[in-house]
Design a protein around this motif. Structure first.
Motif, short mmCIF file in Angstrom:
data_model
loop_
_atom_site.label_atom_id
_atom_site.label_comp_id
_atom_site.label_asym_id
_atom_site.label_seq_id
_atom_site.Cartn_x
_atom_site.Cartn_y
_atom_site.Cartn_z
N PHE A 433 -36.51 46.35 9.46
CA PHE A 433 -36.31 46.34 10.92
C PHE A 433 -36.59 44.95 11.49
CE2 PHE A 433 -40.81 47.45 10.39
CZ PHE A 433 -41.44 46.62 11.32
N VAL A 434 -36.03 44.69 12.66
CA VAL A 434 -36.21 43.40 13.34
C VAL A 434 -36.59 43.66 14.79
CG1 VAL A 434 -35.16 41.23 14.04
CG2 VAL A 434 -34.55 42.25 11.84
N SER A 435 -37.62 42.98 15.25
CA SER A 435 -38.00 43.05 16.66
C SER A 435 -37.44 41.83 17.39
CB SER A 435 -39.52 43.11 16.82
OG SER A 435 -40.12 41.92 16.37
N CYS A 436 -36.92 42.07 18.57
CA CYS A 436 -36.25 41.02 19.34
C CYS A 436 -36.90 40.94 20.72
CB CYS A 436 -34.76 41.35 19.46
SG CYS A 436 -33.73 40.02 20.07
N ASN A 437 -37.41 39.77 21.09
CA ASN A 437 -38.12 39.59 22.36
C ASN A 437 -37.16 39.47 23.54
OD1 ASN A 437 -40.89 39.44 21.37
ND2 ASN A 437 -40.24 37.52 20.40
N PHE A 438 -37.57 40.05 24.66
CA PHE A 438 -36.82 39.90 25.91
C PHE A 438 -37.80 39.57 27.02
CE2 PHE A 438 -33.83 42.25 23.40
CZ PHE A 438 -32.60 41.79 23.82
N SER A 439 -37.40 38.64 27.88
CA SER A 439 -38.25 38.26 29.00
C SER A 439 -38.33 39.40 30.01
CB SER A 439 -37.69 37.01 29.69
OG SER A 439 -36.47 37.31 30.34
N ARG A 440 -39.31 39.32 30.85
CA ARG A 440 -39.51 40.33 31.88
C ARG A 440 -38.28 40.47 32.77
NH1 ARG A 440 -43.94 38.72 36.04
NH2 ARG A 440 -42.37 37.14 36.46
N ASP A 441 -37.75 39.33 33.23
CA ASP A 441 -36.60 39.38 34.14
C ASP A 441 -35.37 39.98 33.47
OD1 ASP A 441 -38.07 38.30 36.18
OD2 ASP A 441 -37.43 36.24 35.81
N THR A 442 -35.17 39.66 32.20
CA THR A 442 -34.02 40.22 31.49
C THR A 442 -34.15 41.73 31.36
OG1 THR A 442 -33.81 38.17 30.22
CG2 THR A 442 -32.63 40.09 29.41
N PRO A 462 -28.10 50.97 11.34
CA PRO A 462 -28.93 52.01 11.95
C PRO A 462 -29.64 51.48 13.20
CG PRO A 462 -29.23 51.99 9.57
CD PRO A 462 -28.43 50.78 9.90
N ARG A 463 -29.46 52.16 14.31
CA ARG A 463 -29.99 51.66 15.59
C ARG A 463 -31.51 51.56 15.59
NH1 ARG A 463 -25.63 49.60 15.92
NH2 ARG A 463 -23.96 50.31 17.29
N GLU A 464 -32.19 52.45 14.83
CA GLU A 464 -33.64 52.43 14.84
C GLU A 464 -34.22 51.19 14.17
OE1 GLU A 464 -32.35 54.84 11.21
OE2 GLU A 464 -31.77 54.64 13.32
N LEU A 465 -33.36 50.39 13.49
CA LEU A 465 -33.84 49.15 12.86
C LEU A 465 -34.00 48.01 13.88
CD1 LEU A 465 -31.80 49.07 9.53
CD2 LEU A 465 -34.11 49.95 9.95
N LEU A 466 -33.58 48.24 15.09
CA LEU A 466 -33.74 47.22 16.13
C LEU A 466 -34.85 47.65 17.09
CD1 LEU A 466 -32.74 44.59 17.47
CD2 LEU A 466 -31.17 45.99 18.83
N ILE A 467 -35.83 46.79 17.26
CA ILE A 467 -36.92 47.02 18.20
C ILE A 467 -36.85 45.96 19.29
CG2 ILE A 467 -39.42 47.13 18.51
CD1 ILE A 467 -39.67 47.89 15.59
N ARG A 495 -35.54 51.34 19.44
CA ARG A 495 -36.97 51.47 19.69
C ARG A 495 -37.46 50.35 20.62
NH1 ARG A 495 -39.87 52.05 14.00
NH2 ARG A 495 -38.27 50.54 13.35
N VAL A 496 -38.54 50.62 21.36
CA VAL A 496 -39.06 49.65 22.33
C VAL A 496 -40.56 49.49 22.10
CG1 VAL A 496 -39.39 49.11 24.77
CG2 VAL A 496 -37.33 50.34 24.03
N ALA A 497 -41.05 48.25 22.17
CA ALA A 497 -42.48 47.95 21.98
C ALA A 497 -42.97 47.01 23.07
CB ALA A 497 -42.71 47.34 20.60
N LEU A 498 -44.28 47.03 23.29
CA LEU A 498 -44.93 46.12 24.23
C LEU A 498 -45.51 44.95 23.45
CD1 LEU A 498 -46.93 48.26 26.83
CD2 LEU A 498 -45.05 46.71 27.30
#
Length: 598
Positions: A433-442, A462-467, A495-498
Motif C-alpha cells: 500500500f501507498v499513503s499519499c499526503n494532501f494539504s488541508r485546503d486540497t 485494488p483501491r484499498e492499497l491507496l491511503i 482508506r483515509v488516515a490522519l
C-alpha cells in the motif's frame, strides 16, 4: 497589460490656465497636463510631472537630462537646450513643448501626431475647466483679457457642463482608489502618489513597511464582520502615525503598506513599536477571546529601486518572515533578500517544472512492527531542478502553499502514485500500500472527491492499497466538507488516515469527528517514546486507536531503542531512517519486486 514607458515632464508652475501648479491638489493642472494625460491614456507612455512642488526647476532638469519634456513660452525658453519643439497656440503668446535629448524618438513623433489632431473645440473645453476656479499662482503670463470677449461668452455656456464633469470625474477617481473595508487608499491610490512623492532625489530616504494580518485565522476564530472591524481599527492606528510626507494604503486582503520618509533606524523602531503595541491591545481593549497580532516587514528603498510591486514584495517577505519566526518585525537584510530572490527564481520555474515533469515520486517504506517486513510506503515529492539539482520538499512546499499551487502538486503526486501501484500490480504485487499526503485546503475542497475519482478511474489496482493522508486537522474550518469527503472516499474503497497525530491542532476530537482508518503518530511524540511520560502518552493513543479499529503508524523511528519501545506498546507499523530512506520510485519498485521473489 502592456507596461508603459515613463516620460518625465518639467512643468511651468506659472502659466495659468495653460499650465500651473495647483496648491490644493499639489499637482500640475491646466490645458497642457490635461492633453498629456489624455495622450497617456491613448498611448504606451506614462506621463509623470517631475517634482510637483510649485517651483518647476525646468532649466536645471532639462540641462541635466533628468526629464524628457519641458514646457513654456517660446520667447522665454529659447535659451534652453532641446532637440525638438512643438508650438501650441502660435501668435503673440505662443506656447511650446520642448523635447530634451533624453526623449525617445518614438515618443516625440507620437506626441506630435496626437497634438496635431486635437481640435480647437477640445482646447476651449479644457480652458473652461481650467478657469473655473483660478488658483493662487504668481507670474500669470496668459490672462483672460488676452482670450477676448468671445471666450468669455463661450465660458458662460460651458461652465455648468464643465463643473459637473469635473465633479463626477473626481468622485469616480476617489471611489476607484479607495479600499471599501477600511476607507484607506488602495493599490491604484498608492501607485499615483508613489510617482508624485518619491523621486530620484529622495528615494533612499524612504522605507517601505508592510503590515501583515492573518485574516484567514481571524475569520476562523471570529467572523467576517469582526475581522473587518479589526482591519478598520488597524487602518485608524496606522493613519495616526502617517505624516504628510508618507503614503499609506491597503494593498491586499492581508496587508497594508506604508511608504515612510524616515530619519533613521532608531526613529523607525520607536513609532513601529508603538503601532504594534496598540494593535496587539485591540483584543484586550474590546474583550476578544483571541489574540490580535500584526507583523511588519521593513525594506529600505535603494537609489536603483523603481518597481513599486517589487518594493512591496520585499517588504511583505519581511512581514511573513516575522510571523514565521514569531517576532514583531523584521528588516530585509541582504541575506534575507538573497533568499527571497532564490524563492522568486523557483517560483518562476514552477510551471516549467510541471510541464517537464521535474517533480519526481519518491517512496519511503513502512515495515510491520512485529517482524520488520516491508508492507507499504509513503509517497514523497522531490524536485529535480535542472540547475539546482534535487530539492527537498522544505525548499518548495512552503513556496507552493503561499502561491496557492499546492493542490496542483497534490493531484500530480496522486497520479504518479496510481502509475506506481498499477506497475506493481502488473508484476503480481497486490498487497503493497501507498499513503499519499494532501494539504488541508486540497482535502477540504468541495470537488476533491470528484478529482480523486477522475484520476483513479484511469488506473487498475485494488483501491484499498491507496491511503489518503490529511496533513493537518481542520476541526475549526470546513469540518463538514471534510467529513463528507472522507465518507465518499471510503465508499469508493480508498482508506483515509490522519497525519502528524498529536501535533498542532490534531486531537482525539478528530478521531470522533472523522471516520478514518488510521493515524500516523507525530515524530515529536515518537522522539520521547523512551521516557516514562512519552511512553504513557503514546500507549494511551495506541489503545484508543485500536479500540476504534484503526491502524497505528509511528514515523521518524531512528534507533533500536525506539523500535523496541514501539513494539512494547503494540504499534502496528513503523517508518523511519532505521529501516529505509526515501528512494526514487523506480528503485523502490525494483526492491519491492526483489523482496517478493526472495
Amino acid at each position: 497589460m502592456e507596461e508603459k514607458t515613463l516620460i518625465y515632464v518639467a512643468g511651468n508652475p506659472d502659466a495659468y490656465p495653460l499650465e500651473y501648479f495647483d496648491k490644493d491638489t499639489q499637482t500640475y493642472a491646466g490645458v497642457i497636463p490635461e492633453l498629456l494625460a489624455e495622450f497617456s491614456d491613448q498611448s504606451t507612455y506614462e506621463i509623470v510631472y517631475y517634482e510637483a512642488d510649485g517651483t518647476g526647476h525646468r532649466e536645471e532638469l532639462a540641462q541635466q537630462k533628468q526629464v524628457d519634456l519641458f514646457s513654456g513660452y517660446e520667447a522665454e525658453e529659447e535659451q534652453l537646450e532641446n532637440t525638438g519643439v512643438v508650438t501650441l497656440f502660435p501668435g503673440e503668446n505662443a506656447y511650446a513643448l520642448y523635447f530634451t535629448e533624453a526623449a525617445p524618438d518614438a515618443f516625440q513623433s507620437n506626441l506630435r501626431a496626437y497634438l496635431e489632431q486635437v481640435s480647437p473645440a477640445e482646447v476651449t473645453g479644457l480652458l473652461m475647466a481650467s478657469v473655473e476656479t483660478p488658483p493662487n499662482t504668481q507670474g500669470m503670463y496668459w490672462t483672460m483679457g488676452a482670450m477676448g470677449a468671445a471666450l468669455l461668452v463661450m465660458a458662460a455656456v460651458l461652465l455648468l457642463t464643465v463643473r459637473r464633469y469635473r465633479r463626477r470625474l473626481k468622485e469616480s477617481q476617489q471611489n476607484a482608489e479607495t479600499d471599501e473595508t477600511t476607507g484607506l487608499g488602495n493599490m491604484e491610490y498608492l501607485e499615483r502618489y508613489y510617482k508624485q512623492y518619491i523621486n530620484d532625489k529622495n528615494r533612499n530616504l524612504y522605507q517601505a513597511v508592510y503590515f501583515y494580518v492573518d485574516t484567514d485565522r481571524l475569520r476562523r476564530l471570529s467572523s467576517g464582520q469582526e475581522t473587518d472591524e479589526f482591519l478598520r481599527y488597524c487602518a485608524i492606528v496606522l493613519g495616526e502615525y502617517t505624516q504628510d510626507s508618507d503614503i499609506l494604503a491597503r494593498v491586499s486582503e492581508h496587508g497594508f503598506i506604508m511608504l515612510k520618509l524616515t530619519g533613521g533606524t532608531d526613529k523607525t523602531d520607536a513609532w513601529l513599536t508603538a503601532i504594534l503595541d496598540r494593535i496587539h491591545d485591540y483584543a484586550k481593549l474590546y474583550g476578544k477571546p483571541y489574540e490580535t497580532n500584526i507583523y511588519a516587514g521593513i525594506y529600505a528603498l535603494r537609489a536603483e529601486d523603481r518597481d513599486l510591486n517589487e518594493i512591496i514584495f520585499q517588504a511583505s517577505q519581511g512581514a511573513y518572515g516575522a510571523e514565521k519566526e514569531d517576532c514583531r518585525y523584521l528588516r530585509c537584510s541582504k541575506g534575507m533578500m538573497d533568499q527571497f530572490m532564490q524563492e522568486r527564481h523557483l517560483q518562476a520555474s514552477i510551471e516549467q517544472a510541471f510541464a517537464q515533469k521535474e517533480f519526481q515520486l519518491y517512496i519511503q517504506f513502512y515495515v510491520n512492527a512485529a517482524n520488520f517486513a516491508v508492507v507499504g510506503g509513503e509517497a514523497l515529492s522531490r524536485w529535480k531542478h535542472p540547475q539546482k539539482g534535487v530539492l527537498l520538499p522544505s525548499m518548495f512546499i512552503p513556496l507552493m502553499e503561499r502561491e496557492k499551487m499546492i493542490s496542483r502538486l497534490d493531484y500530480y503526486c496522486l497520479k504518479e502514485v496510481c502509475f506506481f501501484l498499477k506497475g506493481l500490480l502488473k508484476e503480481g504485487v497486490d498487497t503493497f500500500f501507498v499513503s499519499c499526503n494532501f494539504s488541508r485546503d486540497t482535502f477540504a475542497a468541495a470537488d476533491f472527491v470528484q478529482k480523486v475519482q477522475e484520476i483513479m478511474n484511469g488506473f487498475t489496482f485494488p483501491r484499498e492499497l491507496l491511503i489518503l493522508e490529511i496533513t493537518e486537522s481542520v476541526s475549526v474550518r470546513n469540518a463538514a466538507q471534510i467529513q463528507q469527503n472522507i465518507i465518499a472516499l471510503k465508499k469508493y474503497g480508498v482508506r483515509v488516515a490522519l497525519d502528524d497525530f498529536g501535533e498542532g491542532f490534531t486531537s482525539f476530537y478528530d478521531l470522533q469527528k472523522y471516520p478514518i482508518d488510521g493515524i500516523k503518530l507525530d515524530k515529536g511524540l515518537v522522539d520521547h517514546v523512551t521516557t516514562p511520560i512519552g511512553t504513557a502518552i503514546l500507549k494511551a493513543m495506541i489503545q484508543v486507536g485500536h479500540e476504534l479499529n484503526m491502524t497505528i503508524l509511528a514515523e521518524g523511528v531512528e534507533t533500536d531503542e525506539q523500535v523496541r519501545a514501539q513494539q512494547e506498546i503494540h504499534c502496528d507499523v513503523i517508518q523511519g531512517f532505521r529501516f529505509s530512506h526515501p528512494m526514487p520510485q523506480w528503485e523502490a519498485n525494483a526492491q519491492i519486486i526483489q523482496n517478493r521473489r526472495t
